[in-house]
Write an enzyme that holds these catalytic residues in place. Structure first.
Site, PDB file in Angstrom:
ATOM      1  N   HIS A 145      34.403  15.443  25.675  1.00  0.00           N
ATOM      2  CA  HIS A 145      35.864  15.405  25.539  1.00  0.00           C
ATOM      3  C   HIS A 145      36.426  16.810  25.278  1.00  0.00           C
ATOM      4  O   HIS A 145      37.119  17.031  24.288  1.00  0.00           O
ATOM      5  CB  HIS A 145      36.260  14.436  24.409  1.00  0.00           C
ATOM      6  CG  HIS A 145      37.623  13.830  24.621  1.00  0.00           C
ATOM      7  ND1 HIS A 145      37.907  12.513  24.343  1.00  0.00           N
ATOM      8  CD2 HIS A 145      38.792  14.363  25.076  1.00  0.00           C
ATOM      9  CE1 HIS A 145      39.169  12.274  24.605  1.00  0.00           C
ATOM     10  NE2 HIS A 145      39.737  13.378  25.064  1.00  0.00           N
ATOM     11  N   ARG A 148      40.033   8.522  29.706  1.00  0.00           N
ATOM     12  CA  ARG A 148      39.545   7.813  28.518  1.00  0.00           C
ATOM     13  C   ARG A 148      38.292   7.036  28.920  1.00  0.00           C
ATOM     14  O   ARG A 148      38.242   6.440  30.012  1.00  0.00           O
ATOM     15  CB  ARG A 148      40.600   6.834  27.980  1.00  0.00           C
ATOM     16  CG  ARG A 148      41.711   7.491  27.182  1.00  0.00           C
ATOM     17  CD  ARG A 148      41.230   8.116  25.863  1.00  0.00           C
ATOM     18  NE  ARG A 148      42.300   8.757  25.105  1.00  0.00           N
ATOM     19  CZ  ARG A 148      42.645  10.033  25.199  1.00  0.00           C
ATOM     20  NH1 ARG A 148      42.016  10.849  26.030  1.00  0.00           N
ATOM     21  NH2 ARG A 148      43.617  10.530  24.446  1.00  0.00           N
ATOM     22  N   GLU A 179      32.396   6.996  22.572  1.00  0.00           N
ATOM     23  CA  GLU A 179      32.258   8.396  22.160  1.00  0.00           C
ATOM     24  C   GLU A 179      32.615   8.664  20.699  1.00  0.00           C
ATOM     25  O   GLU A 179      32.197   9.670  20.123  1.00  0.00           O
ATOM     26  CB  GLU A 179      33.128   9.306  23.042  1.00  0.00           C
ATOM     27  CG  GLU A 179      34.631   9.150  22.774  1.00  0.00           C
ATOM     28  CD  GLU A 179      35.485  10.081  23.634  1.00  0.00           C
ATOM     29  OE1 GLU A 179      35.225  10.167  24.839  1.00  0.00           O
ATOM     30  OE2 GLU A 179      36.407  10.709  23.083  1.00  0.00           O
ATOM     31  N   ASP A 221      33.892  13.384  31.081  1.00  0.00           N
ATOM     32  CA  ASP A 221      34.281  14.158  29.894  1.00  0.00           C
ATOM     33  C   ASP A 221      34.565  13.211  28.730  1.00  0.00           C
ATOM     34  O   ASP A 221      34.757  13.658  27.603  1.00  0.00           O
ATOM     35  CB  ASP A 221      35.537  14.985  30.201  1.00  0.00           C
ATOM     36  CG  ASP A 221      35.943  15.867  29.027  1.00  0.00           C
ATOM     37  OD1 ASP A 221      35.068  16.613  28.518  1.00  0.00           O
ATOM     38  OD2 ASP A 221      37.111  15.806  28.592  1.00  0.00           O
TER      39      ASP A 221
END
Ligand SMILES: NC(=O)c1ccc[n+]([C@@H]2O[C@H](COP(=O)([O-])OP(=O)(O)OC[C@H]3O[C@@H](n4cnc5c(N)ncnc54)[C@H](O)[C@@H]3O)[C@@H](O)[C@H]2O)c1
Length: 344
Positions: free
Chosen positions: A292, A231, A260, A255
């Site tokens: 993500h 996260r 985000e 990622d």
């Protein structure tokens, strides 16, 4: 037939849900909108809702869902840090997909490490322009290096196996160590000091928010490589940016990103994004960002669709909710379930 509002729909979600929805007594209605306090009223006339990682399921959104008669929220993901569980208690049952493919995420973490370390992202662009120079593309052998893994749950343990396959030494930190796993557990400070590569696989909680910050970065080896597929808010992005600029951090594979939710999964290629920290990170040769996507394999998407619809079926059939989660469960198993197996 129960009507289910499916929020934040993407084409790859529809492929897998459409394949199996005929096996269930639901009508799925796909919305492109994210579930937020502004969109929650779209559930008027619906019995349940399906949401994802970047939806904002706050008190207002929950109250609107409940007011409209929605009693079940099925998260089509494992993480649940975007839900106000206290507000949901007694109003909205929340179910999730606790595991769909730890391999998908762990393999993506290793793919990012390999790409970043061996500069494949740069080599790909160079050779497309017939630039066959190797200058600046030197990496290091993973064999014999030390991987520090924070969080040794389902994904962390698969990542450890992959690292071992590469001949890496592995150190781990987890407040709840896996018994008889043969994993070398150390304190966080020792892991930071000894690891060449650090990969985050713990959930986002009050304790883990910004575990990568100025202070902890200072404990790390010069040139350390960080991987975050967990996260975004596990890392203080401003402080990471400074550590990359100073050379303290040798590479970052991300990622997930703290801010985000308004960006990832959407196409902003015709706009100038407003997030200067993200724009600066993207501009760096030793930063690799994916939006993500670590979960995005056929196997994971199929499992997500199957478990999400099974979770909803259990709810409507009045059965025990195997994958229910509430704020008490979140306090590591302190939930006293009712005799019917539900949290409330
Ligand atoms: N990028 C993606 O597409 C994607 C997909 C799935 C999951 N995730 C993330 O990966 C995380 C891990 O998933 P999982 O399935 O392995 O979860 P899991 O619950 O199996 O494992 C999490 C582990 O973290 C440990 N932990 C808890 N607090 C900790 C702390 N303070 N420090 C270190 N470890 C701590 C737990 O004890 C547990 O062993 C999820 O929380 C989610 O945020 C990301």
């Amino acid at each position: 037939m129960k009507k289910i509002a499916f929020f934040d729909t993407k084409p790859y979600d529809k492929i897998w849900f459409d394949q199996i929805k005929a096996d269930y007594d639901f009508e799925l209605v796909y919305f492109e909108e994210k579930l937020t306090s502004n969109t929650a009223s779209m559930v008027q006339g619906y019995d349940g809702a399906i949401a994802f990682v970047n939806d904002t399921i706050d008190k207002n959104a929950i109250e609107t869902l409940a007011k409209n008669g929605v009693g079940i929220l099925a998260m089509r993901c494992a993480g649940y840090n975007n839900i106000d569980f206290k507000a949901a208690f007694q109003k909205l049952h929340v179910v999730r997909v606790p595991a769909y493919s730890p391999y998908a995420v762990a393999e993506h973490a290793m793919a990012m490490l390999l790409c970043l370390n061996r500069k494949l992202h740069r080599a790909f662009n160079r050779t497309r322009e017939y630039n066959f120079s190797l200058n600046g593309l030197t990496g290091f052998d993973l064999h014999g290096k030390t991987a520090g893994v924070i969080g040794t749950g389902k994904i962390g343990r698969v990542f450890i196996d992959i690292c071992r396959g590469f001949g890496m030494n592995v150190l781990a930190f987890d407040p709840y160590p896996a018994k008889d796993s043969g994993i070398e557990y150390v304190e966080q400070e020792e892991l930071f000091a000894r690891a060449d590569v650090i990969s985050l696989h713990c959930p986002l909680t009050k304790e883990t928010a910004h575990i990568i910050n100025k202070k902890t970065l200072a404990l790390m080896k010069d040139g350390v490589v960080l991987i975050n597929t967990s996260r975004g808010a596990l890392i203080d992005s401003d402080e990471l940016l400074e550590a990359i600029k100073s050379g303290k951090v040798g590479g970052a594979a991300l990622d997930v990103y703290e801010e985000e939710s308004d960006l990832f999964y959407e196409d902003f290629s015709n706009t100038n994004i407003q997030d200067d920290v993200l724009a600066r990170l993207i501009s760096m040769h030793n930063v690799l960002i994916t939006s993500h996507q670590a979960f995005l394999t056929n196997e994971a998407l199929q499992n997500i669709a199957e478990t999400t619809l099974k979770n909803l079926e259990e709810y409507f059939a009045g059965k025990l909710l195997q994958n229910e989660i509430c704020y008490q469960c979140d306090k590591l198993g302190k939930c006293e379930k009712l005799p019917n197996g539900r949290c409330f």
